[in-house]
Design an enzyme around this catalytic site. Structure first.
Site, mmCIF file in Angstrom:
data_model
loop_
_atom_site.group_PDB
_atom_site.id
_atom_site.type_symbol
_atom_site.label_atom_id
_atom_site.label_comp_id
_atom_site.label_asym_id
_atom_site.label_seq_id
_atom_site.Cartn_x
_atom_site.Cartn_y
_atom_site.Cartn_z
ATOM 1 N N LYS A 41 -13.301 19.585 8.376
ATOM 2 C CA LYS A 41 -12.110 20.138 9.027
ATOM 3 C C LYS A 41 -12.402 20.714 10.404
ATOM 4 O O LYS A 41 -13.544 20.931 10.777
ATOM 5 C CB LYS A 41 -11.432 21.142 8.096
ATOM 6 C CG LYS A 41 -10.660 20.380 7.001
ATOM 7 C CD LYS A 41 -9.752 21.229 6.179
ATOM 8 C CE LYS A 41 -8.950 20.283 5.253
ATOM 9 N NZ LYS A 41 -8.254 21.017 4.188
ATOM 10 N N ARG B 273 -13.688 19.779 -2.486
ATOM 11 C CA ARG B 273 -13.110 18.456 -2.190
ATOM 12 C C ARG B 273 -13.764 17.943 -0.911
ATOM 13 O O ARG B 273 -13.619 18.564 0.136
ATOM 14 C CB ARG B 273 -11.600 18.608 -2.015
ATOM 15 C CG ARG B 273 -10.855 17.335 -1.621
ATOM 16 C CD ARG B 273 -9.383 17.646 -1.358
ATOM 17 N NE ARG B 273 -8.650 16.463 -0.966
ATOM 18 C CZ ARG B 273 -8.611 15.979 0.269
ATOM 19 N NH1 ARG B 273 -9.283 16.570 1.245
ATOM 20 N NH2 ARG B 273 -7.907 14.897 0.540
HETATM 21 N N1 PMM Z 1 -6.660 18.893 2.737
HETATM 22 C C1 PMM Z 1 -6.320 17.640 3.075
HETATM 23 C C2 PMM Z 1 -5.759 16.763 2.136
HETATM 24 N N2 PMM Z 1 -5.589 17.163 0.855
HETATM 25 N N3 PMM Z 1 -5.766 18.811 -0.807
HETATM 26 C C3 PMM Z 1 -6.092 20.057 -1.163
HETATM 27 N N4 PMM Z 1 -5.913 20.452 -2.431
HETATM 28 N N5 PMM Z 1 -6.606 20.945 -0.275
HETATM 29 C C4 PMM Z 1 -6.792 20.630 1.033
HETATM 30 O O1 PMM Z 1 -7.235 21.497 1.807
HETATM 31 C C5 PMM Z 1 -6.466 19.314 1.455
HETATM 32 C C6 PMM Z 1 -5.948 18.422 0.486
HETATM 33 C C7 PMM Z 1 -6.522 17.172 4.484
HETATM 34 O O2 PMM Z 1 -7.790 16.643 4.645
HETATM 35 P P1 PMM Z 1 -8.148 15.061 4.628
HETATM 36 O O3 PMM Z 1 -7.313 14.416 5.702
HETATM 37 O O4 PMM Z 1 -9.567 15.023 4.905
HETATM 38 O O5 PMM Z 1 -7.830 14.481 3.290
#
Ligand code: PMM
Length: 287
Positions: A224, A265
């Site tokens: 991020k 994650r």
């Molecule tokens: N961030 C992203 C997408 N999905 N889900 C949860 N639970 N928490 C998060 O902080 C989150 C998420 C955005 O990141 P990406 O584009 O790398 O998927």
């Protein structure tokens, strides 16, 4: 703090360490891996590769939530997500579906998804809590204040840790009111969602306050912006590009596990899978 104290979530095998959720974004525009897994076969192959690298769950998403992103249609999201969820689940992966739409959530569980991950915590679609209640699967309730186009201007807090903990508690109460069982709920601070870098760091440093809410906590720091800013080129001030933020992500995974997170994650699974195992071994030795 040990994660062993956290009660198992419905349908998920309990682990004696922090879990690792690998990310498969079936999108053309996610900030760190957009376009790489848009083809369903490539997405499935990538998900299975992440399992082989140590992922305990695979999070499949069809809508980018990067700041400023426009929404994808429901039809397109279903087209992207459902075949990938179905195939990964059929291959034995524990699949989480990353969606703000109740229809996508419902159809995903019907084809084998074991977890609902809603970055809006049930706010974007009023029907989401019903689907979570009826399916009974673990439900990630992330802290969220608005869609990607408007979230940066919503990053205003008195005290970010206290405010996020309070708003998550309220969200949890609202979904429980709508029929979700408290034992289904997983909480997530929503790093980068209506938060600037200082606020993201404050939430990580104050993770205890979220763990203290008594539900499993998911930390999604991977690649991020706040990591890009931390690792900016000292000469130019340019943020470190997303795919060069994985070592820092693994450090966050270790510290999150140590602070009592239920899961992290991440895009690059191997390093975080190793990191959470190191933390578990360290904690066991210290007991
Ligand atoms: N961030 C992203 C997408 N999905 N889900 C949860 N639970 N928490 C998060 O902080 C989150 C998420 C955005 O990141 P990406 O584009 O790398 O998927």
């Amino acid at each position: 703090m040990s994660t062993a104290a956290i009660a198992p979530l419905p349908g998920l095998a309990p682990l004696d360490r922090c879990a690792v959720m690998g990310v498969v974004n079936v999108t053309p525009d996610s900030f760190s891996d957009g376009g790489r897994w848009l083809d369903p076969a490539a997405a499935v192959a990538h998900g299975l590769e992440l399992v082989a690298r140590g992922a305990d769950l695979i999070d499949v998403g069809g809508e980018s939530t990067r700041p400023g992103a426009a929404r994808v249609s429901e039809e397109e999201e279903l087209r992207r997500v459902i075949p990938v969820v179905r195939e990964l689940a059929a291959a034995g992966a524990v699949v989480s579906v990353d969606t703000m739409r109740a229809v996508v959530a419902e159809q995903s569980v019907a084809v084998g998804a074991a977890v609902l991950n809603d970055v809006s915590g049930g706010l974007a679609d009023p029907d989401m809590a019903r689907v979570a209640a009826e399916t009974g699967v673990p439900f990630v309730v992330m802290h969220w204040r608005g869609h990607s186009l408007e979230m940066n201007r919503l990053a205003v807090y008195d005290d970010v840790v206290t405010d996020v903990a309070k708003e998550l508690q309220q969200r949890m109460e609202a979904v429980v009111e709508a029929g979700v069982r408290p034992s289904q709920v997983i909480l997530d601070p929503g790093l980068g969602f209506a938060k600037n870098a200082a606020q993201d760091w404050a939430l990580l440093g104050g993770l205890d306050a979220l763990v203290a809410l008594g539900r499993p906590v998911l930390v999604a720091a991977s690649r991020k912006r706040f990591l890009g800013a931390l690792l900016a080129d000292p000469a130019t001030g340019e943020p470190r590009p997303p795919r060069q933020r994985d070592d820092a992500t693994a450090a966050v995974s270790a510290l999150s596990a140590q602070a009592g997170a239920w899961a992290v994650r991440v895009h690059d699974v191997r390093a975080s899978a190793d990191a959470v195992r190191v933390v578990a071994a360290w904690q066991q030795a210290a007991e």
